[in-house]
Design an enzyme around this catalytic site. Structure first.
Site, mmCIF file in Angstrom:
data_model
loop_
_atom_site.group_PDB
_atom_site.id
_atom_site.type_symbol
_atom_site.label_atom_id
_atom_site.label_comp_id
_atom_site.label_asym_id
_atom_site.label_seq_id
_atom_site.Cartn_x
_atom_site.Cartn_y
_atom_site.Cartn_z
ATOM 1 N N ASP A 182 -43.119 61.573 94.027
ATOM 2 C CA ASP A 182 -42.605 62.942 94.002
ATOM 3 C C ASP A 182 -41.272 62.952 93.262
ATOM 4 O OD1 ASP A 182 -40.342 63.155 96.454
ATOM 5 O OD2 ASP A 182 -41.776 61.511 96.624
ATOM 6 N N HIS A 527 -50.711 57.411 93.370
ATOM 7 C CA HIS A 527 -50.263 58.759 93.719
ATOM 8 C C HIS A 527 -48.909 58.962 93.059
ATOM 9 C CE1 HIS A 527 -49.751 62.413 96.092
ATOM 10 N NE2 HIS A 527 -48.500 62.023 96.292
ATOM 11 N N ASP A 576 -58.150 53.170 94.977
ATOM 12 C CA ASP A 576 -57.321 53.477 93.804
ATOM 13 C C ASP A 576 -57.542 54.936 93.413
ATOM 14 O OD1 ASP A 576 -55.628 53.264 91.679
ATOM 15 O OD2 ASP A 576 -56.882 51.906 90.504
ATOM 16 N N GLU A 585 -49.513 55.354 97.004
ATOM 17 C CA GLU A 585 -48.296 55.832 96.368
ATOM 18 C C GLU A 585 -47.492 54.635 95.870
ATOM 19 O OE1 GLU A 585 -45.014 59.386 96.877
ATOM 20 O OE2 GLU A 585 -46.033 58.647 98.665
#
Length: 604
Positions: A182, A527, A576, A585
């Site tokens: 993020d 991710h 994956d 992540e």
């Protein structure tokens, strides 16, 4: 000369082809003098194995050692040890009952590229500056994300309906590393990641000399490793609150979670007005979660500072004290600035010892932590090593963590970082205490070695449930094992470090390299909001050297993981998939030990 080994055992006409036996090993290879182990699944009787050159010529043969049923992998396994083979070469394979392993190398310097790429991850995660094609290649170049980040404090109602008053100022917090997949930047996670890079520098200050890495700072006559660390350190300093500022925050022990709420979702204590000068904000992040994919330069969300916490303040105190020690002689002015910040943060945390983070805000990770005694110990240890002051000596020796068993560190459990610093850095403690701390490192390493016996894949890790970020937990154990080798020279500790890296690079029941760009089956779809090729073909996949969090059998919270819950052995709870944030992540505090261990293996 022996005849070549055929790819498969000859079968009589009409006979059924036996299923292949999975053979799992480190997919990039081995240093000549290191332990070399592979795992084969299947068979209750010892299986014969043959090691062959790329040309098929036999090098060595033997019989595997049966381990038997293995709860961690959910399979019956046998171990193959071919450590005696030291002849350099490429394209080696193991052949077992007609099945062939992935090819691998035996050569010096096998981990050097991985160490460089694992460190380059942090440049890729930089905020506030463009990532330049001349340094990373056109595929991974991008404009600056959040190039001038002047953020105000969160004000209003959080997701629980709690009203936050905000603050009367804004801070320029441009720079630093994006934490994970993020766009958040977190002091508590930045702290342990930064410490790990700086500890690697302290061990080998000449290892990443100026110009050895592809960084925009190359040519400034400073270690490239210090350059990368400084980028985050400068951001952490920006998160500190000016003297004289007062704030209303929850202050005191958190209340238990309400009935029906998750155990981690404790209720914050009552708000109180505090002297917040010297404290650090917990994070700067988006008001709401951005969608997948969203490159940082396209982030449409408002950026906000979130309330200061004791944990963030002590992370700043610890890393700034470490900065003051390691930048002496390289940049004395920066070292002095770091020391002032560290001492201010320490005093602020002492004034406000129970300002805890809450999982109350959407759009970013909470990093809530209801026990900061370990952060107090860590910060005191770093300040003691840097200043020698009696105040910090007393704080260290008076802490329960000073004589506690060491465990692998993590962002919520940082005491071990302080003990490592005190055991390996000249400081004001008596020699008997320094020696005791060194013995504690070796004792922890011995406990990790004992765990190798409890899982079929022979890694220095527990055999029970695997937590979120299990790969980083294993690699943080490998750091302690490496330090035990540094202190004793005992080969068993290096072999255990190798075993940990073997697992990450393919010696696991999925036959998966959890590192992008390395191995036959590397990580491809983490991710991540801008390494998201599977969602948008215009975006790249991950650059080489990025570590997946790894199997997670205990906190399977995303939609992908939920479909696997209760259906996978701990080491197989992974996929994956870009949507599998609880298993796949990436994060700065996970790549940091990957770098540390790869650099250690390359340098020792």
């Amino acid at each position: 000369m022996r005849a070549p080994i055929l790819a498969a055992t000859a079968l009589t006409l009409g006979a059924a082809m036996p299923p292949p036996l999975p053979i799992h090993l480190n997919q990039i290879g081995f240093e000549p003098g290191d332990a070399k182990t592979a795992i084969v699944e299947g068979g209750s009787a010892p299986l014969e194995w043959v090691l062959v050159h790329a040309n098929g010529r036999e090098v060595k043969r033997g019989r595997a050692k049966v381990y038997g049923p293995d709860a961690a992998s959910g399979a019956e396994v046998q171990r193959i040890d071919f450590s005696e083979v030291r002849t350099p070469g490429e394209g080696y394979r193991l052949v077992v009952a007609g099945s062939r392993s992935d090819p691998f190398a035996i050569r010096e310097g096998v981990y050097a590229p991985l160490a460089r790429d694992a460190l380059a991850f942090f440049y890729h995660q930089r905020a506030g500056v463009p990532i330049e094609a001349r340094l990373v290649g056109a595929a991974w170049a991008r404009p600056a994300g959040h190039p001038r980040e002047v953020a105000k404090c969160f004000a209003g109602r959080d997701e629980r309906g709690i009203e936050w008053p905000g603050c009367g100022y804004a801070l320029d917090v441009t720079g630093g590393w994006y934490d994970a997949g993020d766009h958040g930047k977190y002091v508590v996670n930045g702290g342990i990641a930064l410490w790990t890079l700086l500890n690697a520098y302290a061990r080998r200050p000449l290892a990443f000399a100026d110009g050895s890495l592809k960084l925009p700072e190359a040519g400034n006559r400073v270690s490239d490793l210090l350059d990368e660390a400084r980028f985050e350190m400068a951001f952490l300093l920006k998160m500190q609150i000016a003297d004289g500022v007062r704030a209303r925050v929850p202050a005191g022990p958190p209340r238990p979670a309400k009935a029906g709420k998750p155990a981690w979702e404790t209720e914050p204590s009552d708000f109180a007005e505090i002297d917040a000068g010297g404290m650090a904000h917990q994070k700067v992040a988006d008001r709401n979660w951005t969608k997948l994919p969203t490159p940082p330069q396209d982030d449409p969300e408002e950026r906000l500072l979130y309330p200061p916490t004791t944990a963030a303040t002590l992370n700043l105190a610890a890393t700034a004290a470490q900065c003051a020690r390691l930048w002496r002689g390289a940049d004395d002015a920066f070292a002095a600035r770091c020391l002032v910040a560290a001492e201010r943060a320490w005093q602020a945390a002492k004034r406000n010892p129970q300002v805890y983070a809450t999982n109350s805000f959407t759009g970013s990770g909470g990093y809530a932590d209801g026990d900061v005694s370990d952060e107090f110990y860590w910060a005191a240890a770093e300040l003691l090593a840097t200043t020698g002051a009696a105040e910090f000596r007393d704080a260290v020796t008076g802490s329960p963590h000073f004589r506690a068993e060491l465990r692998e560190p993590g962002w919520p459990s940082t005491a071990t970082l302080g003990s490592i610093t005190l055991a390996t850095t000249r400081n004001a403690l008596p020699k008997t205490e320094i020696d005791r701390l060194r013995e504690a490192i070796v004792a922890a390493a011995d406990r990790f070695l004992a765990d190798e016996k409890g899982n079929g894949y022979g890694i220095p890790y527990v055999a029970s449930g695997y937590p979120w970020g299990s790969n980083s937990s294993l690699l943080n154990r490998a750091m302690l094992l490496g330090l035990a080798y540094d202190l004793t020279g005992a080969a068993k500790y290096r072999a255990a470090v190798v075993a940990a890296m073997d697992y990450v690079l393919g010696r696991n029941p999925l036959g998966q390299s959890y590192v992008s760009g390395y191995g036959t089956r590397p990580l491809r779809n983490p991710h991540h909001r801008f390494w998201a090729h599977s969602l948008d073909p215009r975006l790249p996949g991950p650059p080489p050297g990025v570590l997946s969090g790894g199997p997670n059998s205990t906190s399977m919270s995303d939609d992908v993981a939920k479909t696997m819950r209760g259906k996978c052995a701990p080491q197989r709870c992974w996929v994956d998939d870009v949507h599998a944030y609880s298993m796949n992540e990436v994060a700065i505090n996970w790549n940091a030990p990957l770098f540390w261990v790869a650099a250690w293996l390359d340098g020792d």
